[in-house]
Design a protein around this motif. Sequence first.
Motif, PDB file in Angstrom:
ATOM      1  N   ALA A  10       0.838  -1.207   0.000  1.00  0.00           N
ATOM      2  CA  ALA A  10       0.000   0.000   0.000  1.00  0.00           C
ATOM      3  C   ALA A  10       0.868   1.250   0.000  1.00  0.00           C
ATOM      4  CB  ALA A  10      -0.917  -0.004   1.222  1.00  0.00           C
ATOM      5  N   ILE A  11       1.884   1.265   0.862  1.00  0.00           N
ATOM      6  CA  ILE A  11       2.778   2.428   0.942  1.00  0.00           C
ATOM      7  C   ILE A  11       3.580   2.557  -0.354  1.00  0.00           C
ATOM      8  CG2 ILE A  11       4.782   3.385   2.134  1.00  0.00           C
ATOM      9  CD1 ILE A  11       3.640   2.008   4.695  1.00  0.00           C
ATOM     10  N   LYS A  12       4.029   1.430  -0.883  1.00  0.00           N
ATOM     11  CA  LYS A  12       4.795   1.447  -2.129  1.00  0.00           C
ATOM     12  C   LYS A  12       4.003   2.101  -3.257  1.00  0.00           C
ATOM     13  CE  LYS A  12       6.569  -1.761  -5.631  1.00  0.00           C
ATOM     14  NZ  LYS A  12       6.780  -3.187  -5.972  1.00  0.00           N
ATOM     15  N   TYR A  13       2.733   1.708  -3.396  1.00  0.00           N
ATOM     16  CA  TYR A  13       1.949   2.244  -4.512  1.00  0.00           C
ATOM     17  C   TYR A  13       1.446   3.657  -4.243  1.00  0.00           C
ATOM     18  CZ  TYR A  13       2.278  -2.116  -7.030  1.00  0.00           C
ATOM     19  OH  TYR A  13       2.765  -3.193  -7.721  1.00  0.00           O
ATOM     20  N   LEU A  14       1.232   4.020  -2.980  1.00  0.00           N
ATOM     21  CA  LEU A  14       0.908   5.417  -2.669  1.00  0.00           C
ATOM     22  C   LEU A  14       2.089   6.320  -3.018  1.00  0.00           C
ATOM     23  CD1 LEU A  14      -1.001   5.084   0.716  1.00  0.00           C
ATOM     24  CD2 LEU A  14      -1.906   6.106  -1.389  1.00  0.00           C
ATOM     25  N   LYS A  15       3.292   5.839  -2.718  1.00  0.00           N
ATOM     26  CA  LYS A  15       4.487   6.630  -3.033  1.00  0.00           C
ATOM     27  C   LYS A  15       4.638   6.796  -4.544  1.00  0.00           C
ATOM     28  CE  LYS A  15       9.370   7.110  -1.871  1.00  0.00           C
ATOM     29  NZ  LYS A  15      10.550   6.533  -1.190  1.00  0.00           N
ATOM     30  N   ARG A  16       4.372   5.716  -5.293  1.00  0.00           N
ATOM     31  CA  ARG A  16       4.471   5.815  -6.760  1.00  0.00           C
ATOM     32  C   ARG A  16       3.406   6.761  -7.327  1.00  0.00           C
ATOM     33  NH1 ARG A  16       5.820  -0.116  -9.412  1.00  0.00           N
ATOM     34  NH2 ARG A  16       7.857  -0.392  -8.425  1.00  0.00           N
ATOM     35  N   GLU A  27      -3.334  16.334  -5.837  1.00  0.00           N
ATOM     36  CA  GLU A  27      -3.437  14.879  -5.812  1.00  0.00           C
ATOM     37  C   GLU A  27      -2.221  14.275  -5.133  1.00  0.00           C
ATOM     38  OE1 GLU A  27      -4.458  12.927  -9.512  1.00  0.00           O
ATOM     39  OE2 GLU A  27      -5.480  14.739 -10.201  1.00  0.00           O
ATOM     40  N   ALA A  28      -1.052  14.794  -5.451  1.00  0.00           N
ATOM     41  CA  ALA A  28       0.182  14.298  -4.837  1.00  0.00           C
ATOM     42  C   ALA A  28       0.117  14.433  -3.320  1.00  0.00           C
ATOM     43  CB  ALA A  28       1.381  15.062  -5.391  1.00  0.00           C
ATOM     44  N   PHE A  50       0.393  11.525  -0.431  1.00  0.00           N
ATOM     45  CA  PHE A  50       1.402  11.669   0.626  1.00  0.00           C
ATOM     46  C   PHE A  50       0.751  11.544   2.003  1.00  0.00           C
ATOM     47  CE2 PHE A  50       3.370  14.590   3.715  1.00  0.00           C
ATOM     48  CZ  PHE A  50       4.602  13.976   3.869  1.00  0.00           C
ATOM     49  N   ASP A  51      -0.337  12.260   2.209  1.00  0.00           N
ATOM     50  CA  ASP A  51      -1.019  12.224   3.511  1.00  0.00           C
ATOM     51  C   ASP A  51      -1.502  10.809   3.841  1.00  0.00           C
ATOM     52  OD1 ASP A  51      -0.598  14.928   3.896  1.00  0.00           O
ATOM     53  OD2 ASP A  51      -2.588  15.529   3.167  1.00  0.00           O
ATOM     54  N   ARG A  60       9.409   6.281   5.795  1.00  0.00           N
ATOM     55  CA  ARG A  60       8.869   7.590   6.140  1.00  0.00           C
ATOM     56  C   ARG A  60       9.810   8.716   5.713  1.00  0.00           C
ATOM     57  NH1 ARG A  60       4.961   9.161   9.723  1.00  0.00           N
ATOM     58  NH2 ARG A  60       4.981   7.216  10.925  1.00  0.00           N
ATOM     59  N   ILE A  61      11.095   8.584   6.030  1.00  0.00           N
ATOM     60  CA  ILE A  61      12.039   9.659   5.705  1.00  0.00           C
ATOM     61  C   ILE A  61      12.200   9.806   4.196  1.00  0.00           C
ATOM     62  CG2 ILE A  61      14.414  10.477   5.971  1.00  0.00           C
ATOM     63  CD1 ILE A  61      12.624  10.631   8.504  1.00  0.00           C
ATOM     64  N   SER A  62      12.285   8.695   3.482  1.00  0.00           N
ATOM     65  CA  SER A  62      12.420   8.790   2.014  1.00  0.00           C
ATOM     66  C   SER A  62      11.172   9.412   1.400  1.00  0.00           C
ATOM     67  CB  SER A  62      12.701   7.416   1.404  1.00  0.00           C
ATOM     68  OG  SER A  62      11.619   6.530   1.631  1.00  0.00           O
ATOM     69  N   LEU A  63      10.011   9.133   1.993  1.00  0.00           N
ATOM     70  CA  LEU A  63       8.761   9.741   1.510  1.00  0.00           C
ATOM     71  C   LEU A  63       8.761  11.253   1.753  1.00  0.00           C
ATOM     72  CD1 LEU A  63       5.849   9.394   0.395  1.00  0.00           C
ATOM     73  CD2 LEU A  63       5.117   9.018   2.763  1.00  0.00           C
ATOM     74  N   ILE A  64       9.131  11.667   2.957  1.00  0.00           N
ATOM     75  CA  ILE A  64       9.166  13.098   3.291  1.00  0.00           C
ATOM     76  C   ILE A  64      10.154  13.828   2.390  1.00  0.00           C
ATOM     77  CG2 ILE A  64       9.830  14.758   5.076  1.00  0.00           C
ATOM     78  CD1 ILE A  64       8.745  12.748   7.149  1.00  0.00           C
ATOM     79  N   VAL A  65      11.319  13.226   2.193  1.00  0.00           N
ATOM     80  CA  VAL A  65      12.378  13.868   1.399  1.00  0.00           C
ATOM     81  C   VAL A  65      11.923  14.149  -0.034  1.00  0.00           C
ATOM     82  CG1 VAL A  65      14.562  13.283   0.251  1.00  0.00           C
ATOM     83  CG2 VAL A  65      14.390  13.154   2.734  1.00  0.00           C
TER      84      VAL A  65
END
Length: 425
Positions: free
Chosen positions: A15-21, A34-35, A39-40, A59-64
């Motif tokens: 789920a996190i992988k595809y939300l990030k993509r 949308e982005a 992210f949220d 989490r950190i890679s997502l925030i960055v």
Amino acid sequence: MLAYHYARSTNMDKAIKYLKRANWKAIKLSAMEEAKTYFDEAMALLDTLPETKENQHWRISLIVSQGEMFMLLLKFPEYYDLLTRYESTASGLGNPELLGAFYGRLGQCEFSFGHSTAIHTLGKARELCRAAGNAEEAGYAYIYLSWSHLDRGDYERVLDVKEDVLRTMKQQFNLRIYSYVLTAASRAYSYLGHWDSAVEEAQKALSVAERFSDNSLISFLTWNLSIAYTMKGDLVRAIECSELAVKKAETPADKGWARRSLGWALCRAGETKRGIELLSSVLLMFQTGGFTTFIITLRCYLGEGYWIAGEDAKAMQTLEKSLEVAERCGAKYYIGWAERLLGELALKTNLTQAAAHFKRSIAVLQEIKAENELALAYVGYGRLHKQQNQIVQARNHLMKALMIFERLGTLIEPDRVKEELAGLP
């Protein structure tokens, strides 16, 4: 859709992988709202998971990866809160490459807020990324290093950073990094009064952005090109560029920046009512978005618009606010600008005060070699001497200004100075 369904299963990693993509693709398409939604959602999912090293890394890679998104949505205060909240987490991961990218985003926010720590933070980010061999993230730090040096009037450093980035780009090209750094160089040349170089740098980046059909960057580059033309006095081209920037703008930041440049060009072209309306509307956007450094510039434009329109009280109030923040942030060019215009306003009320403003403006602008703005200060100082019946000094300062304008190739201003000179006894 994959993220939606995995979020309702037991496979949170997917789920996190595809939300990030989905977030990353939305950013690439300038679909920033949308982005932000993706992210949220990803951050909310991470909040439900154990604080393992793997989840902390997610989490950190997502925030960055959100610096561009938060900037273009004018949501830097929210981003800065996230970065400061998770700084210890980023440091504890023991990943220099990711930590360097993290400090690049922290330095980006510090630059936006006008914090004096920005250059140090960005320098740390650059060195960590370079040591890790991550040319793209080093380039990201270079962007805001160049703009930080620009605000402080260190134009040679801006141009040095550009050369460093161009060398880095040979390893891995990034359109946004390339565009932002060349734009900083263009602005440095504008402040120095080197009009051809300013236009050339912006046009180089613009031609690449057009090949990629990136409307957000096309807007960014054309409004910066408008700045160069406005400073030179080529107001027809300035307005054309700004209007194109407004048309191409896709995000809140793009729209605010483009309207700001259009408003200023209109004020200088004599359409002060429309120009002031545009600038005033953008000021509110930037204040809520945490863009302190951009507010300094905006208030100088707005203060000049009020001065041109003869609204002296509003001009003084606006310029004094700009000067106060510029002093705190060390924004030397705009210290010189605000002092010059405050001198022009004081010519009507207090000549001693006017002299102090002009002297400070001239000293600051001489220090950073901002010649065109310096020439404008000489013109004001020449008028002050004329009012005091000190004709020799008036002529000397007006002649200094005329020589600078003619050497730089500035339009409009030489004719105005010649009229002033013709009016002397």
